[in-house]
Write a protein that holds these residues in place. Structure first.
Motif, PDB file in Angstrom:
ATOM      1  N   GLU A 164       9.162   4.376  -7.511  1.00 46.02           N
ATOM      2  CA  GLU A 164       9.136   5.116  -6.402  1.00 46.02           C
ATOM      3  C   GLU A 164       8.138   5.994  -6.295  1.00 46.02           C
ATOM      4  O   GLU A 164       7.335   6.428  -5.421  1.00 46.02           O
ATOM      5  CB  GLU A 164      10.616   5.780  -6.315  1.00 46.02           C
ATOM      6  N   PHE A 165       7.722   6.760  -7.465  1.00 50.06           N
ATOM      7  CA  PHE A 165       6.749   7.480  -7.547  1.00 50.06           C
ATOM      8  C   PHE A 165       5.458   6.737  -7.392  1.00 50.06           C
ATOM      9  O   PHE A 165       4.436   7.428  -6.776  1.00 50.06           O
ATOM     10  CB  PHE A 165       6.592   8.184  -8.965  1.00 50.06           C
ATOM     11  N   LEU A 166       5.252   5.829  -7.798  1.00 52.57           N
ATOM     12  CA  LEU A 166       3.806   4.830  -7.493  1.00 52.57           C
ATOM     13  C   LEU A 166       3.829   4.842  -6.201  1.00 52.57           C
ATOM     14  O   LEU A 166       2.756   4.793  -5.425  1.00 52.57           O
ATOM     15  CB  LEU A 166       3.995   3.551  -8.155  1.00 52.57           C
ATOM     16  N   TYR A 167       5.047   4.521  -5.480  1.00 58.64           N
ATOM     17  CA  TYR A 167       4.893   4.256  -4.069  1.00 58.64           C
ATOM     18  C   TYR A 167       4.388   5.408  -3.326  1.00 58.64           C
ATOM     19  O   TYR A 167       3.428   5.265  -2.378  1.00 58.64           O
ATOM     20  CB  TYR A 167       6.374   3.717  -3.473  1.00 58.64           C
ATOM     21  N   LYS A 168       5.157   6.468  -3.603  1.00 60.50           N
ATOM     22  CA  LYS A 168       4.610   7.724  -2.918  1.00 60.50           C
ATOM     23  C   LYS A 168       3.335   8.180  -3.124  1.00 60.50           C
ATOM     24  O   LYS A 168       2.440   8.753  -2.394  1.00 60.50           O
ATOM     25  CB  LYS A 168       5.674   8.853  -3.468  1.00 60.50           C
ATOM     26  N   LEU A 169       2.764   8.219  -4.524  1.00 58.80           N
ATOM     27  CA  LEU A 169       1.724   8.486  -5.008  1.00 58.80           C
ATOM     28  C   LEU A 169       0.461   7.467  -4.053  1.00 58.80           C
ATOM     29  O   LEU A 169      -0.312   8.068  -3.446  1.00 58.80           O
ATOM     30  CB  LEU A 169       1.350   8.190  -6.227  1.00 58.80           C
ATOM     31  N   SER A 170       0.692   6.271  -4.064  1.00 62.58           N
ATOM     32  CA  SER A 170      -0.218   5.378  -3.424  1.00 62.58           C
ATOM     33  C   SER A 170      -0.148   5.631  -1.946  1.00 62.58           C
ATOM     34  O   SER A 170      -1.353   5.580  -1.156  1.00 62.58           O
ATOM     35  CB  SER A 170       0.182   4.120  -3.706  1.00 62.58           C
ATOM     36  N   THR A 171       0.822   5.922  -1.214  1.00 60.84           N
ATOM     37  CA  THR A 171       1.114   6.171   0.135  1.00 60.84           C
ATOM     38  C   THR A 171       0.206   7.662   0.423  1.00 60.84           C
ATOM     39  O   THR A 171      -0.428   7.563   1.452  1.00 60.84           O
ATOM     40  CB  THR A 171       2.450   6.275   0.518  1.00 60.84           C
ATOM     41  N   MET A 229      -2.268   8.749  -1.223  1.00 60.62           N
ATOM     42  CA  MET A 229      -3.631   8.399  -1.512  1.00 60.62           C
ATOM     43  C   MET A 229      -4.469   7.662  -0.560  1.00 60.62           C
ATOM     44  O   MET A 229      -5.516   7.701   0.120  1.00 60.62           O
ATOM     45  CB  MET A 229      -3.848   7.765  -3.014  1.00 60.62           C
ATOM     46  N   ARG A 230      -3.627   6.831  -0.056  1.00 57.17           N
ATOM     47  CA  ARG A 230      -3.927   5.897   1.226  1.00 57.17           C
ATOM     48  C   ARG A 230      -4.274   6.728   2.510  1.00 57.17           C
ATOM     49  O   ARG A 230      -5.174   6.418   3.026  1.00 57.17           O
ATOM     50  CB  ARG A 230      -2.793   4.922   1.649  1.00 57.17           C
ATOM     51  N   LEU A 285     -12.820   2.340  -3.740  1.00 58.64           N
ATOM     52  CA  LEU A 285     -11.353   2.968  -3.769  1.00 58.64           C
ATOM     53  C   LEU A 285     -10.289   2.626  -2.927  1.00 58.64           C
ATOM     54  O   LEU A 285      -9.160   2.576  -3.274  1.00 58.64           O
ATOM     55  CB  LEU A 285     -11.710   4.642  -3.680  1.00 58.64           C
ATOM     56  N   VAL A 286     -10.997   2.453  -1.618  1.00 59.87           N
ATOM     57  CA  VAL A 286      -9.853   1.858  -0.554  1.00 59.87           C
ATOM     58  C   VAL A 286      -9.203   0.655  -1.027  1.00 59.87           C
ATOM     59  O   VAL A 286      -7.879   0.492  -0.897  1.00 59.87           O
ATOM     60  CB  VAL A 286     -10.733   1.749   0.782  1.00 59.87           C
ATOM     61  N   VAL A 287     -10.004  -0.344  -1.626  1.00 56.34           N
ATOM     62  CA  VAL A 287      -9.486  -1.524  -1.924  1.00 56.34           C
ATOM     63  C   VAL A 287      -8.418  -1.348  -3.219  1.00 56.34           C
ATOM     64  O   VAL A 287      -7.461  -2.003  -3.091  1.00 56.34           O
ATOM     65  CB  VAL A 287     -10.628  -2.419  -2.428  1.00 56.34           C
ATOM     66  N   GLN A 303      -0.761   0.412  -3.186  1.00 52.06           N
ATOM     67  CA  GLN A 303       0.169   0.300  -2.229  1.00 52.06           C
ATOM     68  C   GLN A 303       0.898  -1.112  -2.059  1.00 52.06           C
ATOM     69  O   GLN A 303       2.246  -1.075  -1.975  1.00 52.06           O
ATOM     70  CB  GLN A 303      -0.477   0.679  -0.769  1.00 52.06           C
ATOM     71  N   ASP A 304       0.142  -2.163  -2.076  1.00 56.34           N
ATOM     72  CA  ASP A 304       0.929  -3.374  -1.906  1.00 56.34           C
ATOM     73  C   ASP A 304       1.743  -3.607  -3.134  1.00 56.34           C
ATOM     74  O   ASP A 304       2.900  -4.278  -3.272  1.00 56.34           O
ATOM     75  CB  ASP A 304      -0.144  -4.390  -1.711  1.00 56.34           C
TER      76      ASP A 304
END
Length: 232
Positions: free
Chosen positions: A9-16, A18-19, A59-61, A67-68
């Motif tokens: 969940e933390f990874l999801y929130k962080l990647s979101t 950052m995206r 970085l975007v890639v 995120q995926d």
């Protein structure tokens, strides 16, 4: 919520976050190209704005991959299913694949082996393209010289996709880690081809969501073939 779920969940929130932040930054950079006073400056070779734009792309890639992957492990990835013309998907994918091949300065040849009369399938065209492009990108990245072949055929009740390369291959002791995230088959940790090991895990998940299968065959020093199927 278990420790593993909390981390996901933390990874999801962080990647979101950052995206979103990177998307805003890209917009601000692109807005600079609309300023008339900067037109002459932007035409100059290696100007800082061009360098910033170029630096943002990898970085975007990477953030999109995170995120995926986060959507994969938290069960958030969903498919937009529709009737898909496989050849239309292949046209778009191979256009991008040709661009990847060009970066190898003629050392790699891209070959197509597409069955002509392929039926339509119920699939997410965007995710299907992503999965195939991930395999092609890996094949190109790990092949210094030779042929990369993309084969698509109808086999029984499935469309079979294969990407075959003449790259470094995968040793038998490393094959168990191929679909594991954050793993790499490269011994040299400074190798510029080194990534985060998320691409194949994302491919596997996308194909799982389509009720298909993913597998590979490989021999060290000879090359690899990666396969996936989409039910008809």
């Amino acid at each position: 919520m278990t420790g593993g779920n909390k981390q996901n969940e933390f990874l999801y929130k962080l990647s979101t976050a950052m995206r979103i932040g990177l998307a805003d930054l890209q917009k601000y950079v692109n807005d600079l190209y609309k300023i008339e006073e900067l037109e002459g400056y932007l035409d100059e070779k290696d100007n800082p704005i061009e360098n910033v734009k170029a630096a943002l792309m990898p970085l975007v890639v990477q953030v999109n991959d995170f995120q995926d992957y986060a959507e994969t492990v938290t069960g958030r990835m969903e498919l937009n299913l529709e009737e898909v013309d496989i050849h239309a998907v292949l046209d778009g994918v191979m256009t991008i694949a040709d661009q990847l091949i060009e970066q190898k300065d003629g050392r790699i040849t891209l070959e197509e082996d597409f069955e002509e009369d392929l039926p339509t399938v119920d699939a997410d065209a965007t995710r299907l393209s992503q999965a195939l492009l991930n395999l092609i990108h890996n094949a190109v990245k790990f092949t210094d010289k030779g042929i990369v072949t993309v084969r698509v055929a109808l086999e029984r009740d499935n469309i079979l996709f294969e990407v075959r390369d003449a790259g470094i291959g995968i040793s038998e002791e490393n094959q168990e880690f191929v679909f594991e995230p954050f793993e790499t088959i490269l011994a040299d940790k400074e190798d510029p081809r080194l990534g985060f090991g998320l691409g194949l895990k994302i491919v596997e998940h996308i194909i799982d969501l389509h009720d298909g299968e993913t597998w590979f065959e490989s021999e060290a020093g000879v090359g690899s073939s990666f396969f996936f199927t989409i039910p008809v």
